[in-house]
Motif scaffolding. Structure first.
Motif, short mmCIF file in Angstrom:
data_model
loop_
_atom_site.label_atom_id
_atom_site.label_comp_id
_atom_site.label_asym_id
_atom_site.label_seq_id
_atom_site.Cartn_x
_atom_site.Cartn_y
_atom_site.Cartn_z
N SER A 198 22.79 3.29 13.12
CA SER A 198 23.87 4.19 13.04
C SER A 198 24.39 4.09 11.48
CB SER A 198 25.21 3.73 13.98
OG SER A 198 26.15 4.71 13.97
N GLY A 199 24.48 5.36 11.09
CA GLY A 199 24.91 5.59 9.59
C GLY A 199 26.42 6.08 9.62
N GLY A 200 26.75 6.73 8.37
CA GLY A 200 28.11 6.94 8.27
C GLY A 200 28.46 8.21 8.98
N THR A 201 29.88 8.18 9.58
CA THR A 201 30.48 9.14 10.20
C THR A 201 30.32 10.34 9.75
OG1 THR A 201 31.66 7.59 11.24
CG2 THR A 201 32.39 9.79 11.67
N PRO A 202 29.92 11.79 10.17
CA PRO A 202 29.66 12.91 9.35
C PRO A 202 31.17 13.45 9.22
CG PRO A 202 28.26 12.60 11.48
CD PRO A 202 29.26 11.65 11.52
N GLY A 203 31.15 14.28 8.43
CA GLY A 203 32.49 15.12 8.20
C GLY A 203 33.60 14.73 7.15
N GLY A 204 33.16 13.79 6.49
CA GLY A 204 34.34 13.17 5.70
C GLY A 204 33.89 12.00 4.73
N ASP A 205 34.96 11.08 4.20
CA ASP A 205 34.59 10.19 3.26
C ASP A 205 33.72 8.97 3.88
OD1 ASP A 205 35.79 11.51 1.50
OD2 ASP A 205 37.59 10.49 1.39
#
Length: 404
Positions: free
Chosen positions: A276-283
């Motif tokens: 699981s990678g970084g959460t989309p849509g922000g920093d």
């Protein structure tokens, strides 16, 4: 009679003194015309080929002279047969004589705070040998620049590992510094130095091969920096060297859209792991591009406030593998178990199960490239954010050399 004797001998002394001042090369290349007889006498010129002493000049000379210049020895009236430049610690400056034997120049520069003895052996055209000795001292360095190295000596690293030198003070004389850096490899490897500002703000120079290293390559790095000025009034006062070996060709393919990573070894798939990678849509998004595994740090404390994410997390994280200075890691993330393989819900890192992280941690080594793809990311890893220089084209990387 006394007056007649004085007029007869005064011209002889003048001619003899002039003959001693004639350069040896001129005196021996042809037979000079006979000197006219002195007025009122039958005496002729002195014997041909009379030799004077060989004159030796050494630069620099004196006390507390400025370091950072080569030693130069010049002989007049003969040729140099041997020159040695030694310091009080038993070291010395190597050098080479010109083909005509008239000059000798050291290949290394005089270093700060050192006393040197110069011994020059000479020989005239007629075979007379002499030894000349001189001494000089250099002023000590008022300010020193130090170097931090990667990779460490005797290590085995991955195929994307660059050589990286980080300086603790600015380097203004970049071209002079780069001239002192040498890479020796066990097989032909094209590469280039490139200058950049490290993530912490320090000057840094890296050597990157054009393409990933060939596995098994043995690499030696030599930096003969002692006696080189890094900037006005600041010096390097030691040399550096390190050797390392390139390990197997391991490439980690990270597909953030498909939510998995694949370990390739010599082109073959070793294992595919759901992540699981970084959460989309922000920093909290992950970086894309090529990131190089910088270090395997084991279990570390991760605090979101250190990477500008506020009070999102503060926890100990196992099997931590650093990919960037900005805080992107691959690591175990058991709290995200339900997202592995189907959704990106991390704070920017690449998370996996404890079991997968334990296995993966044992397989990879610093220098292995992580080639990361995904639509919704923060952008490409910058050249100075860890070892992101692989995201530059080869011409762009070469243009960062101070010698281009």
């Amino acid at each position: 009679m006394p007056r007649t004797r004085v007029r007869a001998h005064h011209p002889i002394r003048t001619v003899l003194a002039a003959a001693l001042l004639v350069p040896l090369s001129a005196a021996c290349t042809s037979d000079p015309a006979p000197a006219p007889a002195a007025a009122g006498t039958g005496e002729g010129a002195p014997a041909k080929n009379a030799e004077g002493p060989v004159t030796v000049q050494v630069t620099p000379t004196g006390k507390q002279v400025l370091a950072g210049q080569p030693v130069r020895v010049t002989a007049s009236g003969g040729r140099l047969t041997s020159v040695t430049v030694t310091d009080a610690r038993g070291g010395g400056l190597p050098g080479r004589a010109a083909p005509d034997g008239r000059t000798w120049t050291s290949s290394r520069k005089a270093v700060p705070g050192t006393a040197y003895a110069v011994t020059a052996e000479t020989r005239t055209r007629g075979g007379t040998a002499t030894t000349n000795r001189s001494f000089f001292t250099t002023a000590p360095a008022a300010k020193v620049n130090k170097v931090d190295w990667r990779p460490g000596a005797g290590t085995t690293v991955g195929v994307a590992q660059p050589v990286s030198l980080v300086f603790d003070h600015p380097v203004r004389n970049r071209a002079e510094v780069e001239k002192q850096l040498k890479i020796t490899t066990s097989n032909p490897t094209e590469g280039s130095w490139g200058w950049l500002r490290d993530y912490a703000g320090n000057d840094r120079v890296d050597w990157r091969p054009k393409d990933y290293w060939k596995p098994g390559t043995r690499v030696t790095v030599t930096a003969e920096l002692n006696g080189t000025a890094s900037s006005e009034g600041r010096w390097f006062v030691r040399d550096y060297t390190t050797s390392f070996t390139i390990g197997p060709r391991q490439i980690v393919k990270v597909d953030l859209d498909a939510h998995h990573l694949t370990l390739l070894r010599d082109g073959a798939t070793v294992r595919r792991i759901p992540v699981s990678g970084g959460t989309p849509g922000g920093d909290k998004r992950s970086w894309r591009g090529t990131a190089v595994l910088m270090a395997k740090e084991g279990t570390i404390n991760m605090n979101s406030e250190t990477v500008g994410l506020g009070n999102a997390y503060d926890k100990d994280v196992a099997y931590s593998m650093r990919l960037t200075w900005s805080g992107m890691y691959a690591h175990a993330a058991p709290w995200n178990t339900r997202f592995f393989g189907n959704s990106n819900q991390s704070s920017g890192c690449i998370g996996m199960s404890d079991a997968d992280a334990s296995w993966f941690y044992a397989q990879v080594c610093p220098g292995d490239p992580f080639e990361i793809t995904g639509k919704d990311t923060k952008g490409t890893v910058a050249p100075n954010n860890g070892f992101g220089q692989w995201n530059l084209s080869w011409p762009d990387w070469r243009s960062r050399s101070a010698l281009r």
